[in-house]
Design a protein around this motif. Structure first.
Motif, PDB file in Angstrom:
ATOM      1  N   GLY A 225       0.788  -1.224   0.000  1.00  0.00           N
ATOM      2  CA  GLY A 225       0.000   0.000   0.000  1.00  0.00           C
ATOM      3  C   GLY A 225       0.822   1.277   0.000  1.00  0.00           C
ATOM      4  N   GLU A 226       2.123   1.153  -0.178  1.00  0.00           N
ATOM      5  CA  GLU A 226       2.994   2.323  -0.222  1.00  0.00           C
ATOM      6  C   GLU A 226       4.192   2.016  -1.108  1.00  0.00           C
ATOM      7  OE1 GLU A 226       5.552   1.550   3.841  1.00  0.00           O
ATOM      8  OE2 GLU A 226       3.662   2.629   3.982  1.00  0.00           O
ATOM      9  N   LYS A 227       4.842   3.070  -1.557  1.00  0.00           N
ATOM     10  CA  LYS A 227       6.017   2.896  -2.397  1.00  0.00           C
ATOM     11  C   LYS A 227       7.169   2.354  -1.565  1.00  0.00           C
ATOM     12  CE  LYS A 227       5.001   6.703  -5.513  1.00  0.00           C
ATOM     13  NZ  LYS A 227       5.486   7.993  -6.048  1.00  0.00           N
ATOM     14  N   PRO A 228       8.046   1.569  -2.183  1.00  0.00           N
ATOM     15  CA  PRO A 228       9.225   1.112  -1.448  1.00  0.00           C
ATOM     16  C   PRO A 228      10.160   2.290  -1.173  1.00  0.00           C
ATOM     17  CG  PRO A 228       9.326   0.395  -3.746  1.00  0.00           C
ATOM     18  CD  PRO A 228       7.991   1.029  -3.532  1.00  0.00           C
ATOM     19  N   THR A 229      10.941   2.182  -0.130  1.00  0.00           N
ATOM     20  CA  THR A 229      11.905   3.226   0.205  1.00  0.00           C
ATOM     21  C   THR A 229      13.035   3.232  -0.826  1.00  0.00           C
ATOM     22  OG1 THR A 229      13.280   1.776   1.557  1.00  0.00           O
ATOM     23  CG2 THR A 229      11.446   2.923   2.679  1.00  0.00           C
ATOM     24  N   PHE A 230      13.834   4.288  -0.800  1.00  0.00           N
ATOM     25  CA  PHE A 230      14.976   4.392  -1.704  1.00  0.00           C
ATOM     26  C   PHE A 230      15.883   3.168  -1.547  1.00  0.00           C
ATOM     27  CE2 PHE A 230      19.369   5.670  -2.523  1.00  0.00           C
ATOM     28  CZ  PHE A 230      19.257   6.094  -3.838  1.00  0.00           C
ATOM     29  N   GLY A 231      16.151   2.793  -0.322  1.00  0.00           N
ATOM     30  CA  GLY A 231      17.005   1.623  -0.060  1.00  0.00           C
ATOM     31  C   GLY A 231      16.415   0.336  -0.606  1.00  0.00           C
ATOM     32  N   GLN A 232      15.114   0.186  -0.480  1.00  0.00           N
ATOM     33  CA  GLN A 232      14.462  -1.017  -1.009  1.00  0.00           C
ATOM     34  C   GLN A 232      14.525  -1.049  -2.533  1.00  0.00           C
ATOM     35  OE1 GLN A 232      10.799  -0.228   1.071  1.00  0.00           O
ATOM     36  NE2 GLN A 232      11.102  -1.989   2.439  1.00  0.00           N
ATOM     37  N   VAL A 233      14.346   0.118  -3.164  1.00  0.00           N
ATOM     38  CA  VAL A 233      14.452   0.186  -4.630  1.00  0.00           C
ATOM     39  C   VAL A 233      15.876  -0.152  -5.058  1.00  0.00           C
ATOM     40  CG1 VAL A 233      14.359   1.712  -6.644  1.00  0.00           C
ATOM     41  CG2 VAL A 233      12.543   1.803  -4.929  1.00  0.00           C
ATOM     42  N   GLU A 234      16.852   0.381  -4.358  1.00  0.00           N
ATOM     43  CA  GLU A 234      18.251   0.091  -4.678  1.00  0.00           C
ATOM     44  C   GLU A 234      18.530  -1.412  -4.582  1.00  0.00           C
ATOM     45  OE1 GLU A 234      20.755   2.208  -5.821  1.00  0.00           O
ATOM     46  OE2 GLU A 234      19.015   3.517  -6.064  1.00  0.00           O
ATOM     47  N   THR A 235      17.963  -2.048  -3.575  1.00  0.00           N
ATOM     48  CA  THR A 235      18.133  -3.494  -3.426  1.00  0.00           C
ATOM     49  C   THR A 235      17.476  -4.237  -4.592  1.00  0.00           C
ATOM     50  OG1 THR A 235      18.210  -3.300  -1.015  1.00  0.00           O
ATOM     51  CG2 THR A 235      17.661  -5.467  -1.911  1.00  0.00           C
ATOM     52  N   MET A 236      16.289  -3.811  -4.993  1.00  0.00           N
ATOM     53  CA  MET A 236      15.604  -4.445  -6.130  1.00  0.00           C
ATOM     54  C   MET A 236      16.397  -4.264  -7.418  1.00  0.00           C
ATOM     55  SD  MET A 236      11.626  -3.539  -5.468  1.00  0.00           S
ATOM     56  CE  MET A 236      10.979  -3.486  -3.828  1.00  0.00           C
ATOM     57  N   VAL A 237      16.997  -3.095  -7.588  1.00  0.00           N
ATOM     58  CA  VAL A 237      17.828  -2.828  -8.770  1.00  0.00           C
ATOM     59  C   VAL A 237      19.028  -3.769  -8.768  1.00  0.00           C
ATOM     60  CG1 VAL A 237      19.392  -1.129  -9.811  1.00  0.00           C
ATOM     61  CG2 VAL A 237      17.096  -0.442  -9.110  1.00  0.00           C
ATOM     62  N   GLN A 238      19.679  -3.892  -7.626  1.00  0.00           N
ATOM     63  CA  GLN A 238      20.848  -4.763  -7.533  1.00  0.00           C
ATOM     64  C   GLN A 238      20.478  -6.222  -7.805  1.00  0.00           C
ATOM     65  OE1 GLN A 238      23.960  -3.782  -7.327  1.00  0.00           O
ATOM     66  NE2 GLN A 238      24.645  -5.894  -7.472  1.00  0.00           N
ATOM     67  N   ILE A 239      19.374  -6.669  -7.272  1.00  0.00           N
ATOM     68  CA  ILE A 239      18.926  -8.047  -7.503  1.00  0.00           C
ATOM     69  C   ILE A 239      18.633  -8.257  -8.985  1.00  0.00           C
ATOM     70  CG2 ILE A 239      17.030  -9.672  -7.091  1.00  0.00           C
ATOM     71  CD1 ILE A 239      16.967  -8.521  -4.186  1.00  0.00           C
ATOM     72  N   SER A 240      18.005  -7.295  -9.629  1.00  0.00           N
ATOM     73  CA  SER A 240      17.717  -7.401 -11.061  1.00  0.00           C
ATOM     74  C   SER A 240      19.001  -7.510 -11.871  1.00  0.00           C
ATOM     75  CB  SER A 240      16.898  -6.199 -11.543  1.00  0.00           C
ATOM     76  OG  SER A 240      15.626  -6.211 -10.960  1.00  0.00           O
ATOM     77  N   ARG A 241      20.005  -6.715 -11.503  1.00  0.00           N
ATOM     78  CA  ARG A 241      21.309  -6.794 -12.184  1.00  0.00           C
ATOM     79  C   ARG A 241      21.939  -8.175 -12.014  1.00  0.00           C
ATOM     80  NH1 ARG A 241      22.927  -1.252 -10.295  1.00  0.00           N
ATOM     81  NH2 ARG A 241      22.720   0.012 -12.156  1.00  0.00           N
ATOM     82  N   GLU A 242      21.937  -8.662 -10.779  1.00  0.00           N
ATOM     83  CA  GLU A 242      22.553  -9.958 -10.492  1.00  0.00           C
ATOM     84  C   GLU A 242      21.829 -11.102 -11.200  1.00  0.00           C
ATOM     85  OE1 GLU A 242      22.897 -10.303  -6.232  1.00  0.00           O
ATOM     86  OE2 GLU A 242      24.126  -8.486  -6.121  1.00  0.00           O
ATOM     87  N   LEU A 243      20.501 -11.033 -11.225  1.00  0.00           N
ATOM     88  CA  LEU A 243      19.749 -12.082 -11.924  1.00  0.00           C
ATOM     89  C   LEU A 243      20.031 -12.054 -13.420  1.00  0.00           C
ATOM     90  CD1 LEU A 243      16.298 -11.972 -10.084  1.00  0.00           C
ATOM     91  CD2 LEU A 243      18.001 -13.806 -10.019  1.00  0.00           C
ATOM     92  N   GLU A 244      20.134 -10.862 -13.969  1.00  0.00           N
ATOM     93  CA  GLU A 244      20.430 -10.761 -15.397  1.00  0.00           C
ATOM     94  C   GLU A 244      21.802 -11.352 -15.709  1.00  0.00           C
ATOM     95  OE1 GLU A 244      19.597  -7.602 -18.782  1.00  0.00           O
ATOM     96  OE2 GLU A 244      20.955  -6.842 -17.225  1.00  0.00           O
ATOM     97  N   LYS A 245      22.806 -11.025 -14.878  1.00  0.00           N
ATOM     98  CA  LYS A 245      24.146 -11.592 -15.072  1.00  0.00           C
ATOM     99  C   LYS A 245      24.108 -13.113 -14.988  1.00  0.00           C
ATOM    100  CE  LYS A 245      26.745  -7.745 -13.113  1.00  0.00           C
ATOM    101  NZ  LYS A 245      27.570  -7.339 -11.957  1.00  0.00           N
ATOM    102  N   LYS A 246      23.389 -13.600 -13.995  1.00  0.00           N
ATOM    103  CA  LYS A 246      23.324 -15.050 -13.777  1.00  0.00           C
ATOM    104  C   LYS A 246      22.692 -15.767 -14.969  1.00  0.00           C
ATOM    105  CE  LYS A 246      21.321 -18.528 -10.738  1.00  0.00           C
ATOM    106  NZ  LYS A 246      20.552 -18.779  -9.524  1.00  0.00           N
TER     107      LYS A 246
END
Length: 87
Positions: free
Chosen positions: A62-83
């Motif tokens: 019900g709310e937007k993720p925090t900046f830190g949470q978005v950064e974590t999602m970005v990092q996970i997306s990068r790592e999954l793409e590399k994998k």
């Protein structure tokens, strides 16, 4: 005991509402993915997956993720793409 037929088919407006929500989500996802590409230098695929995760978070919590949470999602997306591109 209530009749089973009364609950077997949802009202027709629910399908229409679901379709409208799906279209809105698709548009938000495209816009957010483009923003992620520009701000985080993600590929289109990684940005799309990340955008969907962000929207799912917003819908679930019900709310937007925090900046830190978005950064974590970005990092996970990068790592999954590399994998998956390394395979």
């Amino acid at each position: 005991m209530p009749s089973e037929t009364a609950h077997s088919t949802p009202p027709s407006y629910i399908a229409k509402l679901a379709e409208l929500e799906f279209q809105a989500h698709r548009e938000q996802s495209k816009e957010l993915a483009q923003k992620l590409i520009e701000t985080h230098s993600l590929s289109e695929s990684a940005a799309t997956h990340c955008a969907r995760d962000i929207l799912r978070f917003k819908e679930s919590h019900g709310e937007k993720p925090t900046f830190g949470q978005v950064e974590t999602m970005v990092q996970i997306s990068r790592e999954l793409e590399k994998k998956y591109n390394a395979s």
